[in-house]
Motif scaffolding. Structure first.
Motif, PDB file in Angstrom:
ATOM      1  N   LEU A 100       0.855 -41.974 -16.296  1.00  0.00           N
ATOM      2  CA  LEU A 100      -0.051 -42.564 -17.283  1.00  0.00           C
ATOM      3  C   LEU A 100      -1.508 -42.364 -16.899  1.00  0.00           C
ATOM      4  N   ILE A 101      -1.767 -42.133 -15.594  1.00  0.00           N
ATOM      5  CA  ILE A 101      -3.161 -41.947 -15.176  1.00  0.00           C
ATOM      6  C   ILE A 101      -3.595 -40.492 -15.324  1.00  0.00           C
ATOM      7  N   GLY A 102      -2.749 -39.674 -15.948  1.00  0.00           N
ATOM      8  CA  GLY A 102      -3.078 -38.263 -16.151  1.00  0.00           C
ATOM      9  C   GLY A 102      -4.433 -38.019 -16.787  1.00  0.00           C
ATOM     10  N   PRO A 103      -4.810 -38.778 -17.859  1.00  0.00           N
ATOM     11  CA  PRO A 103      -6.129 -38.550 -18.468  1.00  0.00           C
ATOM     12  C   PRO A 103      -7.280 -38.716 -17.488  1.00  0.00           C
ATOM     13  N   PHE A 104      -7.166 -39.708 -16.583  1.00  0.00           N
ATOM     14  CA  PHE A 104      -8.221 -39.909 -15.597  1.00  0.00           C
ATOM     15  C   PHE A 104      -8.211 -38.786 -14.562  1.00  0.00           C
ATOM     16  N   ALA A 105      -7.008 -38.364 -14.153  1.00  0.00           N
ATOM     17  CA  ALA A 105      -6.899 -37.290 -13.159  1.00  0.00           C
ATOM     18  C   ALA A 105      -7.456 -35.979 -13.695  1.00  0.00           C
ATOM     19  N   ALA A 106      -7.462 -35.818 -15.025  1.00  0.00           N
ATOM     20  CA  ALA A 106      -7.900 -34.566 -15.629  1.00  0.00           C
ATOM     21  C   ALA A 106      -9.400 -34.482 -15.850  1.00  0.00           C
ATOM     22  N   VAL A 107     -10.150 -35.486 -15.404  1.00  0.00           N
ATOM     23  CA  VAL A 107     -11.600 -35.499 -15.620  1.00  0.00           C
ATOM     24  C   VAL A 107     -12.249 -34.234 -15.062  1.00  0.00           C
ATOM     25  N   GLY A 108     -11.858 -33.830 -13.862  1.00  0.00           N
ATOM     26  CA  GLY A 108     -12.418 -32.613 -13.272  1.00  0.00           C
ATOM     27  C   GLY A 108     -12.101 -31.375 -14.097  1.00  0.00           C
ATOM     28  N   LEU A 109     -10.937 -31.371 -14.741  1.00  0.00           N
ATOM     29  CA  LEU A 109     -10.540 -30.234 -15.581  1.00  0.00           C
ATOM     30  C   LEU A 109     -11.406 -30.163 -16.832  1.00  0.00           C
ATOM     31  N   TYR A 110     -11.757 -31.328 -17.384  1.00  0.00           N
ATOM     32  CA  TYR A 110     -12.647 -31.329 -18.547  1.00  0.00           C
ATOM     33  C   TYR A 110     -13.991 -30.709 -18.189  1.00  0.00           C
ATOM     34  N   GLU A 111     -14.468 -31.010 -16.988  1.00  0.00           N
ATOM     35  CA  GLU A 111     -15.753 -30.461 -16.558  1.00  0.00           C
ATOM     36  C   GLU A 111     -15.662 -28.956 -16.360  1.00  0.00           C
ATOM     37  N   VAL A 112     -14.529 -28.479 -15.836  1.00  0.00           N
ATOM     38  CA  VAL A 112     -14.331 -27.035 -15.685  1.00  0.00           C
ATOM     39  C   VAL A 112     -14.376 -26.360 -17.049  1.00  0.00           C
ATOM     40  N   SER A 113     -13.652 -26.917 -18.019  1.00  0.00           N
ATOM     41  CA  SER A 113     -13.634 -26.328 -19.367  1.00  0.00           C
ATOM     42  C   SER A 113     -15.007 -26.387 -20.015  1.00  0.00           C
ATOM     43  N   ARG A 114     -15.720 -27.476 -19.809  1.00  0.00           N
ATOM     44  CA  ARG A 114     -17.059 -27.599 -20.390  1.00  0.00           C
ATOM     45  C   ARG A 114     -17.973 -26.515 -19.848  1.00  0.00           C
ATOM     46  N   PRO A 143      -3.174 -28.965 -15.174  1.00  0.00           N
ATOM     47  CA  PRO A 143      -4.406 -28.261 -15.562  1.00  0.00           C
ATOM     48  C   PRO A 143      -4.355 -27.666 -16.957  1.00  0.00           C
ATOM     49  N   ILE A 144      -3.207 -27.144 -17.362  1.00  0.00           N
ATOM     50  CA  ILE A 144      -3.117 -26.567 -18.706  1.00  0.00           C
ATOM     51  C   ILE A 144      -3.273 -27.666 -19.756  1.00  0.00           C
ATOM     52  N   LEU A 145      -2.603 -28.813 -19.543  1.00  0.00           N
ATOM     53  CA  LEU A 145      -2.730 -29.924 -20.486  1.00  0.00           C
ATOM     54  C   LEU A 145      -4.156 -30.470 -20.495  1.00  0.00           C
ATOM     55  N   GLY A 146      -4.784 -30.541 -19.316  1.00  0.00           N
ATOM     56  CA  GLY A 146      -6.149 -31.046 -19.240  1.00  0.00           C
ATOM     57  C   GLY A 146      -7.141 -30.150 -19.963  1.00  0.00           C
ATOM     58  N   HIS A 147      -7.061 -28.845 -19.717  1.00  0.00           N
ATOM     59  CA  HIS A 147      -7.957 -27.904 -20.403  1.00  0.00           C
ATOM     60  C   HIS A 147      -7.724 -27.945 -21.914  1.00  0.00           C
ATOM     61  N   THR A 148      -6.455 -28.037 -22.316  1.00  0.00           N
ATOM     62  CA  THR A 148      -6.141 -28.097 -23.745  1.00  0.00           C
ATOM     63  C   THR A 148      -6.747 -29.338 -24.385  1.00  0.00           C
ATOM     64  N   THR A 149      -6.670 -30.455 -23.681  1.00  0.00           N
ATOM     65  CA  THR A 149      -7.225 -31.702 -24.210  1.00  0.00           C
ATOM     66  C   THR A 149      -8.723 -31.581 -24.454  1.00  0.00           C
ATOM     67  N   TRP A 150      -9.415 -30.880 -23.562  1.00  0.00           N
ATOM     68  CA  TRP A 150     -10.851 -30.687 -23.770  1.00  0.00           C
ATOM     69  C   TRP A 150     -11.111 -29.942 -25.077  1.00  0.00           C
ATOM     70  N   HIS A 151     -10.393 -28.873 -25.310  1.00  0.00           N
ATOM     71  CA  HIS A 151     -10.614 -28.080 -26.521  1.00  0.00           C
ATOM     72  C   HIS A 151     -10.151 -28.834 -27.763  1.00  0.00           C
ATOM     73  N   LEU A 152      -9.123 -29.679 -27.626  1.00  0.00           N
ATOM     74  CA  LEU A 152      -8.696 -30.508 -28.743  1.00  0.00           C
ATOM     75  C   LEU A 152      -9.790 -31.517 -29.091  1.00  0.00           C
ATOM     76  N   TYR A 153     -10.413 -32.077 -28.065  1.00  0.00           N
ATOM     77  CA  TYR A 153     -11.535 -32.997 -28.278  1.00  0.00           C
ATOM     78  C   TYR A 153     -12.668 -32.307 -29.026  1.00  0.00           C
ATOM     79  N   LYS A 154     -12.996 -31.076 -28.644  1.00  0.00           N
ATOM     80  CA  LYS A 154     -14.090 -30.357 -29.296  1.00  0.00           C
ATOM     81  C   LYS A 154     -13.783 -30.064 -30.759  1.00  0.00           C
ATOM     82  N   LYS A 155     -12.499 -29.928 -31.099  1.00  0.00           N
ATOM     83  CA  LYS A 155     -12.127 -29.713 -32.489  1.00  0.00           C
ATOM     84  C   LYS A 155     -12.137 -31.019 -33.280  1.00  0.00           C
ATOM     85  N   CYS A 156     -11.809 -32.118 -32.606  1.00  0.00           N
ATOM     86  CA  CYS A 156     -11.697 -33.409 -33.296  1.00  0.00           C
ATOM     87  C   CYS A 156     -13.031 -34.106 -33.491  1.00  0.00           C
TER      88      CYS A 156
END
Length: 275
Positions: free
Chosen positions: A87-101, A254-267
């Motif tokens: 359940l803490i996956g979204p928090f763990a993926a914070v670094g991945l969002y920054e990589v995608s950004r 990492p794949i789910l984290g990067h995908t979430t970033w791009h989903l956010y940018k679309k939403c």
């Protein structure tokens, strides 16, 4: 509402304090989710070292939780503890969002810059989102203990095998599994709705965490089919990834984290600031 309008990434916010318009939420389709996944996979391929390192750290955390339960003679809690851990996956993926950004903006990638951005969040609103995730994880563990008491009585089990036998071979155990998974699914859906775009939003914009959560829930309600469909995909991938001693998380997170970033940018679209 008023808040500090300085932004971590130069998003164009006003330097003065004033009313800020709510982020705009776009309606998306299943094809948008597929496109986001393709973009997330491309990010992972462009910067695999960062994704694999963060995924490995997360996988080690899952192993630690399960081994801790065994060391405390509570191995029967290994499965619910592992499920609660993801359940803490979204928090763990914070670094991945920054990589995608950074990849999206053509900025330099380095561990110092990524960790610097993550460290800068310690006194910001993202810390409150971490608390929200932790609170739901605690609720998850408490409901597991409550259901154990209701269906299997106040008892402990000598081993995970004994617990598993009791669960799958008795009516009470099967009821515990059924009710537990329904309650777990509800909590997971709540957490998904609150966090699916709130973490990346707070990484990019200096917003309050209430606004971020409201925006996230609006994104799910605006596009329920693709967003809830993505939630099911995430759940299925995480379950499969946990099976081989959490090793699958090294790649899937990492794949789910990067995908979430791009989903956010679309939403989500950030409107111009209103002074």
């Amino acid at each position: 509402m008023s808040d500090n309008t300085s932004t971590p990434h130069g998003s164009g916010a006003s330097a003065t304090t004033g009313l800020r318009p709510m982020p705009k939420v776009n309606k998306i389709t299943v094809n948008d989710v597929i496109d986001a996944f393709a973009a997330g996979l491309a990010d992972f391929r462009r910067a695999p070292v960062y994704g694999l390192a963060i995924g490995a750290f997360f996988a080690l955390g899952g192993l630690f939780v399960v081994l801790s339960a065994a060391a405390l003679n509570m191995s029967y809690l290994s499965y619910p503890a592992a499920a609660g851990f993801v359940l803490i996956g979204p928090f763990a993926a914070v670094g991945l969002y920054e990589v995608s950004r950074r990849l999206q903006n053509g900025e330099e990638l380095s561990w110092s810059r990524i960790f610097g951005t993550m460290w800068a969040q310690k006194g910001r609103e993202l810390s409150w989102m971490a608390f929200v995730v932790l609170f739901i994880q605690i609720m998850w563990m408490y409901q597991v203990r409550l259901l154990l008491a209701l269906f299997l009585g106040f008892r402990s089990f000598a081993s995970f095998d004994e617990f598993l036998t009791q669960v799958i071979s008795t009516p009470e155990g099967l009821m515990f599994l059924a009710v537990g998974h329904v309650v777990g699914a509800i909590l997971s859906l709540i957490l998904f709705s609150l966090t699916v775009v709130s973490f990346p939003l707070l990484m990019e914009e200096d917003r309050d965490f209430i606004t971020a959560m409201i925006t996230s829930v609006r994104a799910v309600f605006t596009s329920p089919v693709p967003m809830i469909g993505w939630a099911f995909v995430v759940t299925a991938v995480l379950i499969v990834s946990m099976a081989p001693a959490f090793l699958g998380l090294v790649v899937s997170l990492p794949i789910l984290g990067h995908t979430t970033w791009h989903l956010y940018k679309k939403c989500v679209e950030i409107p111009e600031e209103t002074l």
